[in-house]
Design an enzyme around this catalytic site. Structure first.
Site, PDB file in Angstrom:
ATOM      1  N   ASP A 404     -34.344   9.773  27.565  1.00 47.93           N
ATOM      2  CA  ASP A 404     -33.359  10.485  28.361  1.00 47.93           C
ATOM      3  C   ASP A 404     -32.376   9.463  28.935  1.00 47.93           C
ATOM      4  O   ASP A 404     -32.624   8.256  28.874  1.00 47.93           O
ATOM      5  CB  ASP A 404     -34.072  11.253  29.472  1.00 47.93           C
ATOM      6  CG  ASP A 404     -33.110  12.002  30.370  1.00 47.93           C
ATOM      7  OD1 ASP A 404     -32.140  12.569  29.840  1.00 47.93           O
ATOM      8  OD2 ASP A 404     -33.329  12.005  31.587  1.00 47.93           O
ATOM      9  N   LYS A 405     -31.257   9.937  29.482  1.00 49.65           N
ATOM     10  CA  LYS A 405     -30.285   9.010  30.067  1.00 49.65           C
ATOM     11  C   LYS A 405     -30.348   8.978  31.588  1.00 49.65           C
ATOM     12  O   LYS A 405     -30.749   7.983  32.181  1.00 49.65           O
ATOM     13  CB  LYS A 405     -28.861   9.364  29.619  1.00 49.65           C
ATOM     14  CG  LYS A 405     -27.808   8.365  30.121  1.00 49.65           C
ATOM     15  CD  LYS A 405     -26.403   8.834  29.806  1.00 49.65           C
ATOM     16  CE  LYS A 405     -25.937   9.912  30.753  1.00 49.65           C
ATOM     17  NZ  LYS A 405     -25.735   9.417  32.140  1.00 49.65           N
ATOM     18  N   THR A 406     -29.993  10.083  32.209  1.00 49.67           N
ATOM     19  CA  THR A 406     -29.885  10.111  33.665  1.00 49.67           C
ATOM     20  C   THR A 406     -31.269   9.991  34.297  1.00 49.67           C
ATOM     21  O   THR A 406     -32.155  10.809  34.043  1.00 49.67           O
ATOM     22  CB  THR A 406     -29.214  11.419  34.126  1.00 49.67           C
ATOM     23  OG1 THR A 406     -27.951  11.534  33.484  1.00 49.67           O
ATOM     24  CG2 THR A 406     -29.033  11.422  35.623  1.00 49.67           C
ATOM     25  N   GLU A 626     -26.035  17.386  44.053  1.00 49.64           N
ATOM     26  CA  GLU A 626     -25.818  18.197  45.236  1.00 49.64           C
ATOM     27  C   GLU A 626     -25.776  17.339  46.496  1.00 49.64           C
ATOM     28  O   GLU A 626     -24.956  17.549  47.387  1.00 49.64           O
ATOM     29  CB  GLU A 626     -26.909  19.259  45.354  1.00 49.64           C
ATOM     30  CG  GLU A 626     -26.790  20.381  44.342  1.00 49.64           C
ATOM     31  CD  GLU A 626     -27.681  21.562  44.698  1.00 49.64           C
ATOM     32  OE1 GLU A 626     -28.622  21.358  45.491  1.00 49.64           O
ATOM     33  OE2 GLU A 626     -27.425  22.672  44.213  1.00 49.64           O
ATOM     34  N   PHE A 668     -28.337  28.256  39.579  1.00 49.55           N
ATOM     35  CA  PHE A 668     -28.010  27.529  38.352  1.00 49.55           C
ATOM     36  C   PHE A 668     -29.078  27.801  37.289  1.00 49.55           C
ATOM     37  O   PHE A 668     -30.267  27.905  37.592  1.00 49.55           O
ATOM     38  CB  PHE A 668     -27.945  26.030  38.646  1.00 49.55           C
ATOM     39  CG  PHE A 668     -27.737  25.190  37.411  1.00 49.55           C
ATOM     40  CD1 PHE A 668     -26.463  24.915  36.947  1.00 49.55           C
ATOM     41  CD2 PHE A 668     -28.816  24.666  36.721  1.00 49.55           C
ATOM     42  CE1 PHE A 668     -26.266  24.144  35.816  1.00 49.55           C
ATOM     43  CE2 PHE A 668     -28.641  23.891  35.591  1.00 49.55           C
ATOM     44  CZ  PHE A 668     -27.357  23.623  35.135  1.00 49.55           C
ATOM     45  N   THR A 812     -29.376  13.279  25.686  1.00 46.08           N
ATOM     46  CA  THR A 812     -28.873  13.571  27.022  1.00 46.08           C
ATOM     47  C   THR A 812     -28.089  14.874  27.015  1.00 46.08           C
ATOM     48  O   THR A 812     -27.583  15.311  25.976  1.00 46.08           O
ATOM     49  CB  THR A 812     -27.980  12.424  27.536  1.00 46.08           C
ATOM     50  OG1 THR A 812     -27.447  12.765  28.811  1.00 46.08           O
ATOM     51  CG2 THR A 812     -26.834  12.161  26.582  1.00 46.08           C
ATOM     52  N   LYS A 912     -34.357  18.584  22.459  1.00 42.54           N
ATOM     53  CA  LYS A 912     -34.977  17.264  22.572  1.00 42.54           C
ATOM     54  C   LYS A 912     -36.339  17.233  21.884  1.00 42.54           C
ATOM     55  O   LYS A 912     -36.637  16.328  21.099  1.00 42.54           O
ATOM     56  CB  LYS A 912     -35.134  16.875  24.050  1.00 42.54           C
ATOM     57  CG  LYS A 912     -33.835  16.561  24.774  1.00 42.54           C
ATOM     58  CD  LYS A 912     -34.119  16.112  26.208  1.00 42.54           C
ATOM     59  CE  LYS A 912     -32.840  15.752  26.939  1.00 42.54           C
ATOM     60  NZ  LYS A 912     -33.094  15.267  28.306  1.00 42.54           N
ATOM     61  N   ASP A 932     -37.611  11.311  32.891  1.00 42.99           N
ATOM     62  CA  ASP A 932     -37.967  11.327  34.306  1.00 42.99           C
ATOM     63  C   ASP A 932     -37.931  12.706  34.936  1.00 42.99           C
ATOM     64  O   ASP A 932     -38.359  12.861  36.078  1.00 42.99           O
ATOM     65  CB  ASP A 932     -37.014  10.420  35.092  1.00 42.99           C
ATOM     66  CG  ASP A 932     -35.630  11.047  35.253  1.00 42.99           C
ATOM     67  OD1 ASP A 932     -35.096  11.545  34.241  1.00 42.99           O
ATOM     68  OD2 ASP A 932     -35.092  11.039  36.363  1.00 42.99           O
ATOM     69  N   ASN A 935     -36.781  18.540  32.606  1.00 40.23           N
ATOM     70  CA  ASN A 935     -36.167  18.878  31.320  1.00 40.23           C
ATOM     71  C   ASN A 935     -36.623  17.953  30.206  1.00 40.23           C
ATOM     72  O   ASN A 935     -36.270  18.161  29.047  1.00 40.23           O
ATOM     73  CB  ASN A 935     -34.641  18.840  31.438  1.00 40.23           C
ATOM     74  CG  ASN A 935     -34.138  17.477  31.864  1.00 40.23           C
ATOM     75  OD1 ASN A 935     -34.863  16.711  32.492  1.00 40.23           O
ATOM     76  ND2 ASN A 935     -32.906  17.158  31.529  1.00 40.23           N
TER      77      ASN A 935
END
Length: 1222
Positions: A404-406, A626, A668, A812, A912, A932, A935
């Site tokens: 993953d990226k973020t 947020e 969301f 990502t 993914k 992390d 998702n």
């Protein structure tokens, strides 16, 4: 119709109707309406005391190896085929079964203790007879009961929230026990069933609760309450208190039990430890089959040999005793019986103790991994975690990494960096110039630094730790995330707007003010103050609270931390600096001048007229985005003060407080990619819908052509932001009429009260409202000061992994421009790469471009000059979905495997996991997934090895993973060092185990050629058992845990050494059979040299077998000594200790056990041998000759590796070779 009736019946089975138990209190069970639902007591044990032994044996005999050895032990009780005493044959299998049973029993006993403690936890249940809540136990809770939960108590069952002490009907809970997230979440009471002004009366509840059947989805809940007047009140997850959560900052709550015990969502998610079979274990099973084939071949030779020997006898020898009828078996029948006798005699060829040794080795390997100080993150106080104990060796065989990226490659610490409002960009340059913080965490002591920069430390290290633990109470609250320096140009614009609102309220609807109001309102951030700590109320209502010294001390420490926070808030601050407290950020208002005058654009302020004395606010957000947006709004004076289910309070720059009535919140979701909040403006009384979301999800919903033109300017800014690797969000506004809202509200309430297709109906109603939006602006957030900055050492880690032969993919959900920028920053992409971008809408175009691209890539791969550039692939989620279809997936995989790097953008969690599965199954490679967040769970579970990063987005990824780390850089040492060590150690240990058993068993096999293949053993049976159980069991386990073929420094400096474990690795077909041939050779030497020494002598059979046993021990242990690359004190102790144990046990056995194995007599045999010099000479010569081929074999092996390895590994391999020769 019949079909309609069937669907209706199936729908009824998917729901359950619950009523209160109070009217039926005291009645017999058959009259209880909720009697069919299970109780709240849980049982996680596998066994009972009465049936432990039969159930455990039944479970153990699911292993084929145990069945095999039990069958041999039973076979030995048959007189015609037994090889030695039947009781002796039972010893090995009984020892293995007993040790395993003890381990299983201890684990189950610990589960029993945990269950008993949990089931007897006190709680309060309403009793109709006593007209109050009475103390009961968790196990007494039933579906339909009313349960009262006190502040800081754990919720005993899944409760429908009916009442709370909070006047706004809000209950704060902490879900750390479920998903690891420490930020508080709000739950609200079911509307219309309770009033907060009066005490809740459970007996007044007369509705019917209709809910879905129990499931493990923690984020969704379908339910409605049907009142006596047939009005249905829809309920979602926002009104459900889950078992295992903790009530915080709320004196007490009352809930109705809808799920209890094993039907609660937390228990349904408790699947226990994951079990995976490692690649090495699968290879091991294949070699065990080869050993079985070899065993059968040797037994067949023994059977045929015995038959031939009997056939060639001229007469019946006197030692062949007939049965009671004077009958002797025929040679053929005797040969048939001898086949089974040989199986019993040579059974050790199948290593029964190997499986137990592997488990012990893996436990030792896990111990050293988890205690590696380099894998410990001091900043977050997070050690390495091993959650799967049986796949440590797979860490050394990884070929593909999916990341993953973020939050995985980046810090996931977002800071408001830029924004564009009405087509005008505001860069916030000051935020971009702020430096990256030092590694040490901020504490209040750093405020005492003198002007020269030398800090005066008034507190101890312990005080700093207290502050750290307090700060970790709130996620996304580091100074860089909460401190935002406003843009001067935008700040002036806000002031002009405030001034222009002096004559009318039109200023309150200015686009700039609306933009910052949207930042403050359109979120789910929970607001509290730094003075409201997560602790029990001052006068505890629960009388069951016990006085625990450790808890008392911890409470005092928290008090000290709170006092220090208060002291630090008294210190003066400059206008341009801000100070972070333990749990919040104390900021100086940039609009103090406006607030002090008491004039808000000519309007009298309702807020404080002097310096703000309100306690510092603390924001608990579910995502860093947020939190960053709320802090950005606060930096411009738009401070979010409070949030309840029905209102949001915002303080304007002038000090005036506006209370917005919240009419609805459209949460969301991953399909809409946006969220909305519908509020009533307190000044204009307009119904305003504020929406935020991804740019591509917002731009298509804009209304007028004028908005389209503004959107074009904004889109240019978005593209620039994305190319710099920035995360983007768009904000919009829509004003509704009262009539439109009423019509929509009816549809909304119907969707909320639905059970079937509830999610779709709710999504459809949200789509009806989110149309014809007005663009307010675009915000850009990124981590730390300039961007969502990479974690420390990420580029170096990716380069090292790539040098180790590992393909790295990044999956990502970000925009392609953002992902590509991060790809270059982390060196996933290089400037010299040929980057292929695949972003297509039509499938026909995707097919055509994919074929052309694949052909071009193949041409590059066949370039004989070797000057072709490396190829990288960037593909978006829409194109990826088409590429993963059955007719294109093979071409996509062929293209992807020819690329050095693959970057998948805008992909969903399901995509993914689909990518991981496709690559793993199509290419037959070892895969690792690292992430992390929640998702990433599907991806982590789809890979051979799952790595969770304990970052800022909870612990769901960690709880679903096999291993957990705190930083991406730890992946380098985990794989290149520990992965390499675990694989090479275990592979070499398994090969050594096979070698050891074959070498020892073959001594018995060669002896059969000299005893008429009669199944006789020249070694005492007890000593044969002791040989594997005691004499040679510890050294291979030590070898598998502690050996280091290469140092950690060398493995990190030369990542290419990791390639030895990839593909077939060191444990391969040729290695196994080489060890088998070596075992045959050594057994020949160890048998025939003593045989020739004692040939034509008058020694007895056990006197001949004693030097064989001793020589075999020396040879096997010295063989292992050659294999060991790193010697420590532990190695010397275990190796010498094994020899000492052999002689001590054998000498004691020879002196004491005279009739242990009748009619044989091993008395004083070893003592007599040790008095003979020929015994020592035989042991020395035999051992040297047996091990002599090992030296040229190692020389050839290392020479071959030097020839086929990268040049930079020559020095290391030469060093190893030199060490072997020494």
């Amino acid at each position: 119709s019949k079909r309609h009736h069937q669907r209706r019946w199936e729908g009824k089975r998917d729901i359950r109707k619950l009523v209160s138990n109070l009217p039926y209190e005291g009645l017999e069970k058959m009259k209880q309406p909720n009697r069919h639902f299970p109780g709240n007591a849980i049982k996680t044990t596998k066994y009972t005391l009465l049936f432990f032994i039969p159930m455990n044996l039944f479970e153990q005999f699911h292993r084929l190896a145990n069945i095999y050895f039990l069958g041999l032990a039973i076979l030995n009780f048959v007189p015609v085929v037994n090889a030695f005493q039947p009781e002796v044959a039972l010893i090995p299998i009984c020892v293995i079964l007993a040790l395993t049973a003890l381990k299983d029993g201890w684990e189950d006993f610990r589960r029993y203790q945990s269950d008993r403690k949990l089931n007897n936890t006190p709680c309060f249940i309403y009793c109709r007879k006593e007209q109050q809540f009475v103390e009961r136990r968790w196990k007494d809770v039933r579906v339909g009961d009313f349960v009262k939960v006190i502040c800081n108590e754990i919720i005993p069952a899944d409760l429908l929230l009916l009442h709370t002490s909070d006047p706004n009907g809000v209950c704060h809970i902490e879900t750390a026990n479920l998903d690891g997230e420490t930020n508080l979440k709000q739950r609200r009471v079911v509307p219309g069933l309770s009033t907060s002004t009066s005490e809740f009366e459970p007996e007044s509840f007369n509705g019917v609760v209709v809910c879905e059947r129990p499931n493990n989805n923690l984020n969704h809940f379908k339910c409605y309450v049907e009142k006596p007047d047939n009005v249905k009140v829809g309920i979602g997850i926002e009104s459900l208190l889950l078992r295992g959560c903790t009530v915080r900052n709320t004196d007490h709550t009352v809930g109705f039990v809808v799920y209890a015990g094993h039907e609660t969502k937390s228990m349904l998610n408790n699947n226990g430890p994951r079990y995976k079979r490692s690649k090495l274990e699968r290879k091991l099973n294949t070699d065990v089959i080869f050993c079985i084939i070899l065993l059968f071949a040797m037994c067949l030779v023994g059977a045929l040999g015995h038959f031939s020997w009997l056939q060639e006898l001229p007469s019946v020898p006197p030692y062949l005793v007939p049965d009671s009828h004077g009958h002797l078996d025929s040679p053929a029948l005797s040969g048939f019986y001898m086949f089974f006798t040989m199986i019993i005699l040579l059974q050790v060829l199948i290593p029964i103790s190997l499986y137990v040794s592997i488990e012990l080795v893996k436990i030792g390997q896990v111990f050293f991994i988890t205690n590696d100080i380099d894998l410990y993150d001091e900043e977050s106080d997070t050690p390495m975690q091993c959650r799967a104990l049986n796949i440590t060796e797979d860490l050394g065989q990884i070929q593909y990494i999916f990341s993953d990226k973020t939050g995985t490659l980046t810090e996931n610490k977002m800071v408001f960096r830029r924004c564009t409002v009405m087509g005008t960009e505001y860069p916030h340059c000051e935020n971009g110039k702020r430096p990256w913080p030092p590694q040490s965490r901020w504490t209040p002591d750093t405020e005492d630094a003198d002007p020269a920069g030398t800090p005066h430390y008034h507190g101890s290290r312990h005080r700093g730790k207290v502050a750290e633990s307090a700060q970790r109470d709130v996620a996304f609250s580091s100074p860089l995330e909460t401190e935002v320096v406003p843009d001067r140009k935008l700040l002036q614009q806000i002031r002009r707007t405030e001034s222009s609102s002096s004559s009318s309220s039109s200023g309150k609807t200015d686009p700039y003010l609306d933009f910052f109001l949207a930042l403050a309102i359109c979120n789910t951030v929970v607001v509290s103050t730094a003075t409201v700590r997560r602790q029990r109320v001052s006068a505890p209502i629960c009388p069951l609270e016990t006085s625990n010294p450790f808890e008392t001390f911890s409470h005092l420490v928290r008090k000290v931390g709170s006092f220090r926070q208060t002291i630090s808030s008294w210190r003066p601050m400059s206008n341009r600096s801000r100070t972070s407290s333990n749990c919040s950020v104390l900021e100086e208002d940039h609009f103090n001048s406006l607030a002090k005058t008491g004039n808000c654009g000519g309007r009298k302020s309702t807020g404080p007229q002097t310096q703000d004395t309100s306690p510092s606010l603390r924001y608990e957000a579910e995502s860093p985005d947020e939190a960053a947006l709320v802090h950005a709004a606060k930096a411009y004076g738009f401070t979010l003060l409070a949030r309840t289910p029905g209102s949001v309070t915002v303080r304007l720059p002038c000090g005036e407080e506006l209370v917005f009535e919240v009419l609805d919140t459209l949460a969301f979701d991953s399909h809409r990619k946006r969220m909305s909040v519908l509020v009533r403006h307190p000044v204009t009384s307009e119904l305003v819908l504020y929406t935020k979301g991804a740019d591509y999800a917002i731009m298509e919903l804009l209304g007028t052509p004028y908005q389209k033109r503004i959107a074009a300017d904004t889109q240019r800014h978005l593209d620039c932001y994305a190319k710099e690797g920035l995360r983007t969000l768009c904000f919009t506004k829509k004003v509704l009429s009262e009539r439109a809202y009423k019509d929509w509200s009816v549809s909304r309430q119907g969707a909320l009260a639905a059970i079937d297709n509830r999610e779709k109906l709710i999504m459809d109603t949200a789509g009806l409202l989110e149309t014809n939006l007005t663009l307010l602006g675009n915000t850009r957030v990124r981590a730390t000061g300039i961007e969502d900055r990479l974690q420390e050492s990420v580029p170096d880690t990716i380069v090292a992994l790539r040098e180790a032969g590992i393909q790295v993919w990044v999956l990502t959900g970000d925009k392609p421009e953002t992902a590509v920028n991060i790809g270059y920053a982390c060196r996933l992409l290089d400037e010299g790469d040929l980057v292929i971008n695949m972003n297509y809408v039509l499938q026909l175009m995707c097919v055509s471009i994919l074929d052309c691209t694949l052909e071009e890539v193949r041409r590059y791969g066949n370039d004989p000059t070797g000057l072709a550039p490396t190829i990288s692939l960037v593909i978006d989620g829409r194109t990826l979905a088409m590429a993963l279809e059955s007719d294109l997936v093979d071409r996509f995989v062929d293209l992807a495997r020819r690329c050095r790097s693959v970057l998948c953008c805008r992909v969903t969690p399901l995509q993914k996991s689909a990518v991981v599965k496709v690559i793993r199954e199509k290419l037959k490679v070892m895969t690792l997934a690292v992430g992390d967040g929640a998702n990433d769970v599907n991806m982590i579970q789809a890979a051979d090895v799952g790595i969770g990063i304990s970052g800022q987005e909870g612990m769901q990824a960690v709880m679903a993973s096999d291993f957990a780390i705190s930083r991406f850089k730890h992946l380098k040492k985990l794989l290149l060092v520990h992965g390499h060590w675990c694989y090479t150690r275990l592979a070499n240990m398994i090969i050594y185990f096979f070698y050891k058993n074959v070498a020892y068993v073959n001594l018995l096999f060669w002896y059969q050629f000299f005893c008429g293949f009669s199944g006789t053993a020249m070694i005492d049976y007890w000593l044969m058992i002791f040989f594997n159980l005691f004499f040679t069991s510890a050294p291979p386990i030590m070898f598998g845990i502690m050996d280091k073929d290469v140092s950690a420094e060398t493995l990190l400096g030369l990542p290419e050494l990791y390639r030895t474990g990839q593909g077939t690795g060191e444990y391969k077909f040729s290695t196994f059979w080489t060890a088998m041939l070596d075992a045959f050779y050594q057994s020949l030497v160890c048998f025939f040299i003593p045989y020739w020494v004692y040939e034509d002598s008058d020694i007895d059979v056990f006197t001949f077998g004693t030097p064989l046993n001793t020589v075999s021990l020396f040879t096997i242990l010295l063989h292992l000594s050659i294999e060991i690359k790193t010697w420590t004190v532990v190695h010397w102790v275990i190796m010498l200790g094994s020899v000492a144990v052999y002689f001590i046990v054998t000498l004691a056995y020879s002196a004491i056990c005279v009739t242990c194995n009748p009619p044989s007599n091993p008395y004083w045999i070893l003592q007599s041998q040790m008095a003979d010099p020929m015994f020592y000479l035989t042991c020395i010569i035999t051992t040297v000759l047996a091990l002599l081929p090992r030296y040229p074999q190692y020389s050839f092996s290392f020479a071959y590796k030097n020839k086929n390895s990268p040049p930079e590994t020559d020095f290391e391999q030469g060093t190893i070779l030199e060490k072997v020769w020494l």
